[in-house]
Design a protein around this motif. Structure first.
Motif, PDB file in Angstrom:
ATOM      1  N   LEU A  24     -13.931   6.096  16.053  1.00 40.35           N
ATOM      2  CA  LEU A  24     -13.561   4.985  15.168  1.00 40.35           C
ATOM      3  C   LEU A  24     -12.973   5.476  13.851  1.00 40.35           C
ATOM      4  O   LEU A  24     -12.039   4.882  13.314  1.00 40.35           O
ATOM      5  N   ASN A  25     -13.499   6.580  13.328  1.00 47.47           N
ATOM      6  CA  ASN A  25     -12.936   7.155  12.107  1.00 47.47           C
ATOM      7  C   ASN A  25     -11.506   7.632  12.335  1.00 47.47           C
ATOM      8  O   ASN A  25     -10.640   7.449  11.485  1.00 47.47           O
ATOM      9  N   HIS A  26     -11.256   8.257  13.501  1.00 46.02           N
ATOM     10  CA  HIS A  26      -9.900   8.709  13.821  1.00 46.02           C
ATOM     11  C   HIS A  26      -8.943   7.521  13.944  1.00 46.02           C
ATOM     12  O   HIS A  26      -7.820   7.567  13.431  1.00 46.02           O
ATOM     13  N   ILE A  27      -9.390   6.471  14.602  1.00 45.63           N
ATOM     14  CA  ILE A  27      -8.550   5.279  14.752  1.00 45.63           C
ATOM     15  C   ILE A  27      -8.267   4.659  13.382  1.00 45.63           C
ATOM     16  O   ILE A  27      -7.124   4.306  13.075  1.00 45.63           O
ATOM     17  N   LEU A  28      -9.302   4.549  12.565  1.00 44.86           N
ATOM     18  CA  LEU A  28      -9.140   3.970  11.232  1.00 44.86           C
ATOM     19  C   LEU A  28      -8.130   4.766  10.414  1.00 44.86           C
ATOM     20  O   LEU A  28      -7.243   4.186   9.773  1.00 44.86           O
ATOM     21  N   SER A  29      -8.226   6.072  10.443  1.00 40.71           N
ATOM     22  CA  SER A  29      -7.307   6.879   9.644  1.00 40.71           C
ATOM     23  C   SER A  29      -5.879   6.828  10.180  1.00 40.71           C
ATOM     24  O   SER A  29      -4.926   6.763   9.403  1.00 40.71           O
ATOM     25  N   SER A  30      -5.705   6.808  11.501  1.00 40.26           N
ATOM     26  CA  SER A  30      -4.345   6.777  12.034  1.00 40.26           C
ATOM     27  C   SER A  30      -3.675   5.429  11.775  1.00 40.26           C
ATOM     28  O   SER A  30      -2.511   5.365  11.391  1.00 40.26           O
ATOM     29  N   TYR A  31      -4.403   4.342  11.940  1.00 39.88           N
ATOM     30  CA  TYR A  31      -3.825   3.033  11.650  1.00 39.88           C
ATOM     31  C   TYR A  31      -3.682   2.820  10.142  1.00 39.88           C
ATOM     32  O   TYR A  31      -2.789   2.100   9.700  1.00 39.88           O
ATOM     33  N   GLY A  32      -4.542   3.456   9.375  1.00 39.28           N
ATOM     34  CA  GLY A  32      -4.394   3.409   7.924  1.00 39.28           C
ATOM     35  C   GLY A  32      -3.099   4.084   7.488  1.00 39.28           C
ATOM     36  O   GLY A  32      -2.408   3.601   6.581  1.00 39.28           O
ATOM     37  N   ALA A  33      -2.751   5.185   8.147  1.00 41.23           N
ATOM     38  CA  ALA A  33      -1.491   5.876   7.842  1.00 41.23           C
ATOM     39  C   ALA A  33      -0.302   4.972   8.148  1.00 41.23           C
ATOM     40  O   ALA A  33       0.662   4.901   7.373  1.00 41.23           O
ATOM     41  N   THR A  34      -0.379   4.264   9.256  1.00 48.66           N
ATOM     42  CA  THR A  34       0.697   3.335   9.614  1.00 48.66           C
ATOM     43  C   THR A  34       0.806   2.215   8.585  1.00 48.66           C
ATOM     44  O   THR A  34       1.904   1.843   8.168  1.00 48.66           O
ATOM     45  N   LEU A  35      -0.340   1.688   8.160  1.00 48.98           N
ATOM     46  CA  LEU A  35      -0.342   0.632   7.149  1.00 48.98           C
ATOM     47  C   LEU A  35       0.296   1.114   5.855  1.00 48.98           C
ATOM     48  O   LEU A  35       1.141   0.426   5.273  1.00 48.98           O
ATOM     49  N   LEU A  36      -0.102   2.288   5.411  1.00 51.60           N
ATOM     50  CA  LEU A  36       0.443   2.805   4.152  1.00 51.60           C
ATOM     51  C   LEU A  36       1.952   3.009   4.257  1.00 51.60           C
ATOM     52  O   LEU A  36       2.691   2.741   3.306  1.00 51.60           O
ATOM     53  N   THR A  37       2.415   3.444   5.406  1.00 51.97           N
ATOM     54  CA  THR A  37       3.854   3.599   5.613  1.00 51.97           C
ATOM     55  C   THR A  37       4.550   2.249   5.537  1.00 51.97           C
ATOM     56  O   THR A  37       5.582   2.102   4.885  1.00 51.97           O
ATOM     57  N   GLN A  38       3.979   1.241   6.202  1.00 48.36           N
ATOM     58  CA  GLN A  38       4.574  -0.095   6.165  1.00 48.36           C
ATOM     59  C   GLN A  38       4.589  -0.661   4.744  1.00 48.36           C
ATOM     60  O   GLN A  38       5.559  -1.278   4.332  1.00 48.36           O
ATOM     61  N   LEU A  39       3.521  -0.443   4.010  1.00 51.15           N
ATOM     62  CA  LEU A  39       3.457  -0.963   2.643  1.00 51.15           C
ATOM     63  C   LEU A  39       4.465  -0.274   1.725  1.00 51.15           C
ATOM     64  O   LEU A  39       5.079  -0.924   0.877  1.00 51.15           O
ATOM     65  N   THR A  40       4.624   1.022   1.874  1.00 52.03           N
ATOM     66  CA  THR A  40       5.570   1.733   1.003  1.00 52.03           C
ATOM     67  C   THR A  40       7.013   1.420   1.367  1.00 52.03           C
ATOM     68  O   THR A  40       7.889   1.481   0.515  1.00 52.03           O
ATOM     69  N   GLU A  41       7.263   1.062   2.623  1.00 51.83           N
ATOM     70  CA  GLU A  41       8.621   0.744   3.047  1.00 51.83           C
ATOM     71  C   GLU A  41       8.952  -0.741   2.925  1.00 51.83           C
ATOM     72  O   GLU A  41      10.079  -1.146   3.186  1.00 51.83           O
ATOM     73  N   ALA A  42       7.976  -1.563   2.548  1.00 51.92           N
ATOM     74  CA  ALA A  42       8.225  -3.001   2.388  1.00 51.92           C
ATOM     75  C   ALA A  42       9.274  -3.202   1.306  1.00 51.92           C
ATOM     76  O   ALA A  42       9.308  -2.474   0.315  1.00 51.92           O
ATOM     77  N   THR A  43      10.107  -4.213   1.502  1.00 56.61           N
ATOM     78  CA  THR A  43      11.227  -4.428   0.588  1.00 56.61           C
ATOM     79  C   THR A  43      10.835  -5.121  -0.702  1.00 56.61           C
ATOM     80  O   THR A  43      11.620  -5.205  -1.619  1.00 56.61           O
ATOM     81  N   ASP A  44       9.638  -5.651  -0.784  1.00 58.55           N
ATOM     82  CA  ASP A  44       9.226  -6.387  -1.973  1.00 58.55           C
ATOM     83  C   ASP A  44       7.798  -5.999  -2.330  1.00 58.55           C
ATOM     84  O   ASP A  44       7.026  -5.618  -1.469  1.00 58.55           O
ATOM     85  N   THR A  45       7.436  -6.129  -3.592  1.00 60.01           N
ATOM     86  CA  THR A  45       6.091  -5.744  -4.004  1.00 60.01           C
ATOM     87  C   THR A  45       5.119  -6.913  -3.998  1.00 60.01           C
ATOM     88  O   THR A  45       3.972  -6.756  -4.372  1.00 60.01           O
ATOM     89  N   ASN A  46       5.556  -8.081  -3.626  1.00 53.85           N
ATOM     90  CA  ASN A  46       4.666  -9.237  -3.578  1.00 53.85           C
ATOM     91  C   ASN A  46       4.109  -9.396  -2.165  1.00 53.85           C
ATOM     92  O   ASN A  46       4.865  -9.477  -1.206  1.00 53.85           O
ATOM     93  N   TYR A  47       2.802  -9.483  -2.067  1.00 56.65           N
ATOM     94  CA  TYR A  47       2.150  -9.591  -0.768  1.00 56.65           C
ATOM     95  C   TYR A  47       1.352 -10.878  -0.714  1.00 56.65           C
ATOM     96  O   TYR A  47       1.078 -11.483  -1.728  1.00 56.65           O
ATOM     97  N   THR A  48       0.973 -11.248   0.473  1.00 53.69           N
ATOM     98  CA  THR A  48       0.269 -12.522   0.641  1.00 53.69           C
ATOM     99  C   THR A  48      -1.201 -12.400   0.277  1.00 53.69           C
ATOM    100  O   THR A  48      -1.762 -11.303   0.242  1.00 53.69           O
ATOM    101  N   LYS A  49      -1.799 -13.552   0.053  1.00 54.93           N
ATOM    102  CA  LYS A  49      -3.224 -13.602  -0.251  1.00 54.93           C
ATOM    103  C   LYS A  49      -4.018 -13.065   0.934  1.00 54.93           C
ATOM    104  O   LYS A  49      -5.019 -12.375   0.754  1.00 54.93           O
ATOM    105  N   GLU A  50      -3.562 -13.353   2.142  1.00 53.49           N
ATOM    106  CA  GLU A  50      -4.244 -12.872   3.353  1.00 53.49           C
ATOM    107  C   GLU A  50      -4.280 -11.346   3.395  1.00 53.49           C
ATOM    108  O   GLU A  50      -5.286 -10.751   3.780  1.00 53.49           O
ATOM    109  N   HIS A  51      -3.196 -10.707   2.979  1.00 52.80           N
ATOM    110  CA  HIS A  51      -3.160  -9.235   2.954  1.00 52.80           C
ATOM    111  C   HIS A  51      -4.267  -8.693   2.051  1.00 52.80           C
ATOM    112  O   HIS A  51      -4.995  -7.775   2.418  1.00 52.80           O
ATOM    113  N   LEU A  52      -4.369  -9.276   0.886  1.00 50.01           N
ATOM    114  CA  LEU A  52      -5.363  -8.815  -0.081  1.00 50.01           C
ATOM    115  C   LEU A  52      -6.786  -9.074   0.409  1.00 50.01           C
ATOM    116  O   LEU A  52      -7.657  -8.207   0.286  1.00 50.01           O
TER     117      LEU A  52
END
Length: 180
Positions: free
Chosen positions: A67-95
């Motif tokens: 589970l730790n390995h899965i969490l870290s690998s999907y966390g890496a994907t999330l961070l990549t998606q967040l840094t590549e997002a075209t805008d800095t405004n995110y939804t309340k659901e994200h937060l």
């Protein structure tokens, strides 16, 4: 490993806050996660090399490692998606999902006895919610990623409690046997 995962995922809070994450900061948190993951994996392998009668909680520890390995690998994907997002405004659901994820990992950390000298400070300054302006497709990907991470972090917390409960039971039995 839990603390390293927490610190790595907390980079998402900084991104959502509009803070620019330096490459060094990102790579350092990722490196610490890799080191913690490797240490946990090698500890688990040593545990498996013990005689069967000495192996305790192997099934639960294996689940925790996975589970730790899965969490870290999907966390890496999330961070990549967040840094590549075209805008800095995110939804309340994200937060909200990010808060749930970090809370689950934080509760997992608190369930495990802390080694001397190891400090853990939970993130407390989450960004304010702004109006939704993300591209709907991009927003959907981030939401799906956060929902999956939330499920994994919840499973990780349950697994941590299982390991700690089993270890506590084994320790109690050993004391009872020693006392006759």
């Amino acid at each position: 490993m839990l603390i390293a995962n927490y610190r790595y995922l907390s980079q998402a809070v900084r991104i959502l806050s509009g803070e620019e994450i330096t490459v060094t900061s990102y790579k350092l948190s990722r490196k610490q996660l890799y080191i913690a993951s490797a240490n946990m994996g090698s500890t688990f392998q040593r545990m498996l090399s013990e005689p069967k009668w000495r192996q305790k909680s192997t099934k639960e520890v294996n689940r925790l490692v996975i589970l730790n390995h899965i969490l870290s690998s999907y966390g890496a994907t999330l961070l990549t998606q967040l840094t590549e997002a075209t805008d800095t405004n995110y939804t309340k659901e994200h937060l909200i999902l990010l808060k749930k994820i970090l809370t689950n990992v934080s509760k997992s950390i608190e369930a495990v006895p802390v080694k001397d000298g190891e400090e853990f400070v939970a993130v407390s300054d989450f960004p304010e919610i702004t109006p939704e302006t993300l591209d709907p497709a991009e927003s959907k990907l981030i939401t799906e990623q956060l929902q999956f991470l939330n499920k994994i972090s919840s499973d990780l917390y349950k697994s941590t409690l299982d390991v700690m409960e089993k270890e506590s039971t084994i320790h109690t039995q050993q004391i009872e046997m020693a006392n006759g």
